[in-house]
Design a protein around this motif. Structure first.
Motif, PDB file in Angstrom:
ATOM      1  N   MET A   9      28.006  19.692   8.311  1.00  0.00           N
ATOM      2  CA  MET A   9      29.098  19.481   9.253  1.00  0.00           C
ATOM      3  C   MET A   9      30.352  19.154   8.456  1.00  0.00           C
ATOM      4  SD  MET A   9      29.307  16.662  12.284  1.00  0.00           S
ATOM      5  CE  MET A   9      28.303  17.587  13.425  1.00  0.00           C
ATOM      6  N   HIS A  55      26.115  16.480   4.890  1.00  0.00           N
ATOM      7  CA  HIS A  55      24.731  16.869   5.131  1.00  0.00           C
ATOM      8  C   HIS A  55      23.893  15.612   4.915  1.00  0.00           C
ATOM      9  CE1 HIS A  55      24.002  17.116   0.756  1.00  0.00           C
ATOM     10  NE2 HIS A  55      25.173  17.729   0.709  1.00  0.00           N
ATOM     11  N   MET A  69      27.349  12.106  10.995  1.00  0.00           N
ATOM     12  CA  MET A  69      27.186  13.416  11.636  1.00  0.00           C
ATOM     13  C   MET A  69      26.831  13.267  13.114  1.00  0.00           C
ATOM     14  SD  MET A  69      25.216  15.428   8.550  1.00  0.00           S
ATOM     15  CE  MET A  69      24.995  16.954   9.446  1.00  0.00           C
TER      16      MET A  69
END
Length: 98
Positions: A9, A55, A69
């Motif tokens: 992301m 990540h 995230m």
């Protein structure tokens, strides 16, 4: 480098110029409308500092990348507050060596 198949992301990080050591991660660049107005007023002005790909295995200085995230996906922003002095042993009075 992220392992193949690892979800990633993009995040845009801004520091508060009003509150020391307080950062806002946004899912979209300059998407300040995602922040509740009362929060935005407390933090602004915000200065862009970092464009990062997140990540789960990525190391961040003081945040869990999976939590960042999840917050970005759910609400479009994540707040990073200064570390608590109650849990940081280096902030205590160590006296002097003089």
């Amino acid at each position: 480098m992220t392992p193949r198949g690892t979800p990633t992301m993009h995040a845009y990080v801004y520091k508060s110029l009003k509150r020391a050591d307080t950062y806002v991660y946004l899912a979209a660049r300059d998407a300040f409308a995602r922040l509740p107005e009362t929060l935005r007023v407390q933090l602004e002005p915000l200065q862009f500092v970092l464009d990062v790909v997140l990540h789960p295995q990525r190391r961040l200085a003081s945040e869990d990348p999976a939590e960042v995230m999840a917050n970005l996906a759910a609400r479009g922003f994540h707040l990073q507050f200064p570390p608590s002095t109650a849990t940081d042993p280096l902030t205590g009075d160590w006296g002097t060596d003089a």
